[in-house]
Design a protein around this motif. Structure first.
Motif, PDB file in Angstrom:
ATOM      1  N   UNK A  75      -2.821  18.059  -4.362  1.00 17.10           N
ATOM      2  CA  UNK A  75      -1.717  18.785  -4.973  1.00 17.10           C
ATOM      3  C   UNK A  75      -2.132  19.599  -6.193  1.00 17.10           C
ATOM      4  N   UNK A  76      -3.384  19.435  -6.621  1.00 20.40           N
ATOM      5  CA  UNK A  76      -3.847  20.146  -7.816  1.00 20.40           C
ATOM      6  C   UNK A  76      -4.259  21.575  -7.471  1.00 20.40           C
ATOM      7  N   UNK A  77      -4.250  22.428  -8.497  1.00 24.77           N
ATOM      8  CA  UNK A  77      -4.868  23.736  -8.330  1.00 24.77           C
ATOM      9  C   UNK A  77      -6.385  23.548  -8.356  1.00 24.77           C
ATOM     10  N   UNK A  78      -7.116  24.439  -7.714  1.00 25.02           N
ATOM     11  CA  UNK A  78      -8.579  24.353  -7.789  1.00 25.02           C
ATOM     12  C   UNK A  78      -9.006  24.465  -9.244  1.00 25.02           C
ATOM     13  N   UNK A  79      -8.488  25.478  -9.929  1.00 26.97           N
ATOM     14  CA  UNK A  79      -8.732  25.638 -11.368  1.00 26.97           C
ATOM     15  C   UNK A  79      -7.399  25.865 -12.052  1.00 26.97           C
ATOM     16  N   UNK A  80      -7.030  24.962 -12.945  1.00 21.52           N
ATOM     17  CA  UNK A  80      -5.801  25.089 -13.731  1.00 21.52           C
ATOM     18  C   UNK A  80      -6.221  25.637 -15.099  1.00 21.52           C
ATOM     19  N   UNK A  81      -5.973  26.925 -15.367  1.00 19.63           N
ATOM     20  CA  UNK A  81      -6.471  27.499 -16.619  1.00 19.63           C
ATOM     21  C   UNK A  81      -6.006  26.691 -17.830  1.00 19.63           C
ATOM     22  N   UNK A  82      -6.943  26.315 -18.694  1.00 16.83           N
ATOM     23  CA  UNK A  82      -6.615  25.578 -19.910  1.00 16.83           C
ATOM     24  C   UNK A  82      -6.648  24.069 -19.743  1.00 16.83           C
ATOM     25  N   UNK A  83      -6.801  23.554 -18.505  1.00 11.69           N
ATOM     26  CA  UNK A  83      -6.751  22.102 -18.317  1.00 11.69           C
ATOM     27  C   UNK A  83      -7.733  21.636 -17.232  1.00 11.69           C
ATOM     28  N   UNK A  84      -8.924  21.281 -17.668  1.00  8.53           N
ATOM     29  CA  UNK A  84      -9.943  20.891 -16.686  1.00  8.53           C
ATOM     30  C   UNK A  84      -9.580  19.589 -15.972  1.00  8.53           C
ATOM     31  N   UNK A  85      -8.796  18.706 -16.640  1.00  7.26           N
ATOM     32  CA  UNK A  85      -8.467  17.433 -15.993  1.00  7.26           C
ATOM     33  C   UNK A  85      -7.490  17.625 -14.832  1.00  7.26           C
ATOM     34  N   UNK A  86      -6.772  18.743 -14.828  1.00  9.25           N
ATOM     35  CA  UNK A  86      -5.846  19.054 -13.732  1.00  9.25           C
ATOM     36  C   UNK A  86      -6.474  20.016 -12.723  1.00  9.25           C
ATOM     37  N   UNK A  87      -7.771  20.204 -12.809  1.00 10.95           N
ATOM     38  CA  UNK A  87      -8.457  21.164 -11.939  1.00 10.95           C
ATOM     39  C   UNK A  87      -9.243  20.424 -10.867  1.00 10.95           C
ATOM     40  N   UNK A  88      -8.849  20.625  -9.602  1.00  9.04           N
ATOM     41  CA  UNK A  88      -9.463  19.881  -8.498  1.00  9.04           C
ATOM     42  C   UNK A  88     -10.972  20.128  -8.412  1.00  9.04           C
ATOM     43  N   UNK A  89     -11.381  21.352  -8.727  1.00 14.27           N
ATOM     44  CA  UNK A  89     -12.812  21.690  -8.715  1.00 14.27           C
ATOM     45  C   UNK A  89     -13.648  20.689  -9.526  1.00 14.27           C
ATOM     46  N   UNK A  90     -13.165  20.333 -10.700  1.00 13.78           N
ATOM     47  CA  UNK A  90     -13.909  19.410 -11.564  1.00 13.78           C
ATOM     48  C   UNK A  90     -13.994  18.023 -10.919  1.00 13.78           C
ATOM     49  N   UNK A  91     -12.903  17.589 -10.291  1.00 18.14           N
ATOM     50  CA  UNK A  91     -12.925  16.275  -9.628  1.00 18.14           C
ATOM     51  C   UNK A  91     -13.892  16.271  -8.449  1.00 18.14           C
ATOM     52  N   UNK A  92     -13.986  17.411  -7.757  1.00 13.91           N
ATOM     53  CA  UNK A  92     -14.944  17.501  -6.648  1.00 13.91           C
ATOM     54  C   UNK A  92     -16.374  17.468  -7.167  1.00 13.91           C
ATOM     55  N   UNK A  93     -16.606  18.070  -8.334  1.00 13.51           N
ATOM     56  CA  UNK A  93     -17.973  18.075  -8.894  1.00 13.51           C
ATOM     57  C   UNK A  93     -18.358  16.690  -9.400  1.00 13.51           C
ATOM     58  N   UNK A  94     -17.367  15.927  -9.906  1.00 15.04           N
ATOM     59  CA  UNK A  94     -17.654  14.600 -10.448  1.00 15.04           C
ATOM     60  C   UNK A  94     -17.580  13.517  -9.371  1.00 15.04           C
ATOM     61  N   UNK A  95     -17.040  13.863  -8.204  1.00 15.27           N
ATOM     62  CA  UNK A  95     -16.879  12.864  -7.149  1.00 15.27           C
ATOM     63  C   UNK A  95     -15.645  11.993  -7.336  1.00 15.27           C
ATOM     64  N   UNK A  96     -14.664  12.467  -8.119  1.00 14.86           N
ATOM     65  CA  UNK A  96     -13.410  11.727  -8.351  1.00 14.86           C
ATOM     66  C   UNK A  96     -12.285  12.195  -7.445  1.00 14.86           C
ATOM     67  N   UNK A  97     -12.603  12.990  -6.439  1.00 17.36           N
ATOM     68  CA  UNK A  97     -11.530  13.656  -5.677  1.00 17.36           C
ATOM     69  C   UNK A  97     -10.544  12.678  -5.042  1.00 17.36           C
ATOM     70  N   UNK A  98     -11.023  11.485  -4.624  1.00 19.75           N
ATOM     71  CA  UNK A  98     -10.101  10.539  -3.968  1.00 19.75           C
ATOM     72  C   UNK A  98      -9.084   9.992  -4.968  1.00 19.75           C
ATOM     73  N   UNK A  99      -9.526   9.848  -6.229  1.00 18.59           N
ATOM     74  CA  UNK A  99      -8.639   9.292  -7.265  1.00 18.59           C
ATOM     75  C   UNK A  99      -7.477  10.223  -7.605  1.00 18.59           C
ATOM     76  N   UNK A 100      -7.586  11.493  -7.265  1.00 17.27           N
ATOM     77  CA  UNK A 100      -6.498  12.428  -7.581  1.00 17.27           C
ATOM     78  C   UNK A 100      -5.791  12.883  -6.303  1.00 17.27           C
ATOM     79  N   UNK A 101      -5.897  12.056  -5.264  1.00 15.04           N
ATOM     80  CA  UNK A 101      -5.175  12.358  -4.030  1.00 15.04           C
ATOM     81  C   UNK A 101      -5.866  13.372  -3.126  1.00 15.04           C
ATOM     82  N   UNK A 102      -7.138  13.646  -3.407  1.00 12.63           N
ATOM     83  CA  UNK A 102      -7.864  14.619  -2.589  1.00 12.63           C
ATOM     84  C   UNK A 102      -8.623  13.958  -1.458  1.00 12.63           C
ATOM     85  N   UNK A 103      -9.549  14.696  -0.862  1.00 12.08           N
ATOM     86  CA  UNK A 103     -10.303  14.163   0.268  1.00 12.08           C
ATOM     87  C   UNK A 103     -11.686  14.802   0.305  1.00 12.08           C
ATOM     88  N   UNK A 104     -12.459  14.382   1.304  1.00 16.34           N
ATOM     89  CA  UNK A 104     -13.778  14.969   1.485  1.00 16.34           C
ATOM     90  C   UNK A 104     -14.801  14.418   0.512  1.00 16.34           C
TER      91      UNK A 104
END
Ligand code: HEC
Length: 133
Positions: A75-104
């Motif tokens: 449900x996150x934007x790939x990049x949420x300007x001004x908020x890296x914690x709400x940016x899915x891209x960062x979770x994918x780079x850190x490997x936290x994507x499952x914790x924020x409801x993502x996949x892969x």
């Protein structure tokens, strides 16, 4: 105080001031700091025409596909300007994507993670507004 001593003192103070003042080049520039990492680590898969993860990250498409664009995995934007914690891209780079409801998988898929320093550059770029500079 002799003029020579005064001059030395002056330069010492000037030097202290210059080295403590924040440098203008501390901020992250997309074209200089981010796109080269994308080119080196991501474009092999995320390129127009192949677009793995429905995401092209080559120079012509990266900004438009990242900034304020919905992720196809969460449900996150790939990049949420001004908020890296709400940016899915960062979770994918850190490997936290499952914790924020993502996949892969963690990105880059199939190779080692970006360094902490590289990820920090992405975070700064986003927190500074995700400008296309
Ligand atoms: C070996 C191929 C490959 C490489 C290299 C790669 N990716 Fe991916 N990427 C994929 C695939 C396949 C998917 C979809 C499946 C998944 O998420 O695991 C994906 C998905 C994504 C998504 C999710 C897109 C969405 O809409 O939610 C993001 C963000 C992403 N990648 C960013 C990157 C970044 C940034 C890099 C470089 C640091 C990178 N990828 C490197 C293949 C790759």
């Amino acid at each position: 105080m002799t003029p020579k001593l005064l001059a030395i003192r002056f330069f010492a103070v000037l030097l202290a001031f210059l080295s403590s003042a924040p440098r203008a080049d501390d901020s992250v520039i997309f074209s200089k700091d981010i796109q080269p990492i994308l080119n080196e680590r991501c474009v092999v898969c995320h390129v127009r025409g192949a677009e793995q993860g429905n995401l092209a990250l080559d120079r012509r498409n990266a900004l438009a596909n990242l900034v304020a664009q919905p992720s196809s995995q969460s449900g996150l934007a790939r990049v949420e300007p001004g908020d890296s914690t709400e940016s899915y891209l960062i979770h994918k780079l850190k490997g936290n994507q499952l914790e924020v409801g993502g996949s892969g998988a963690r990105m880059p898929l199939g190779s080692g993670p970006l360094t902490k320093k590289e990820i920090a550059k992405f975070e700064s770029w986003i927190n500074e507004g995700a400008a296309g500079n």
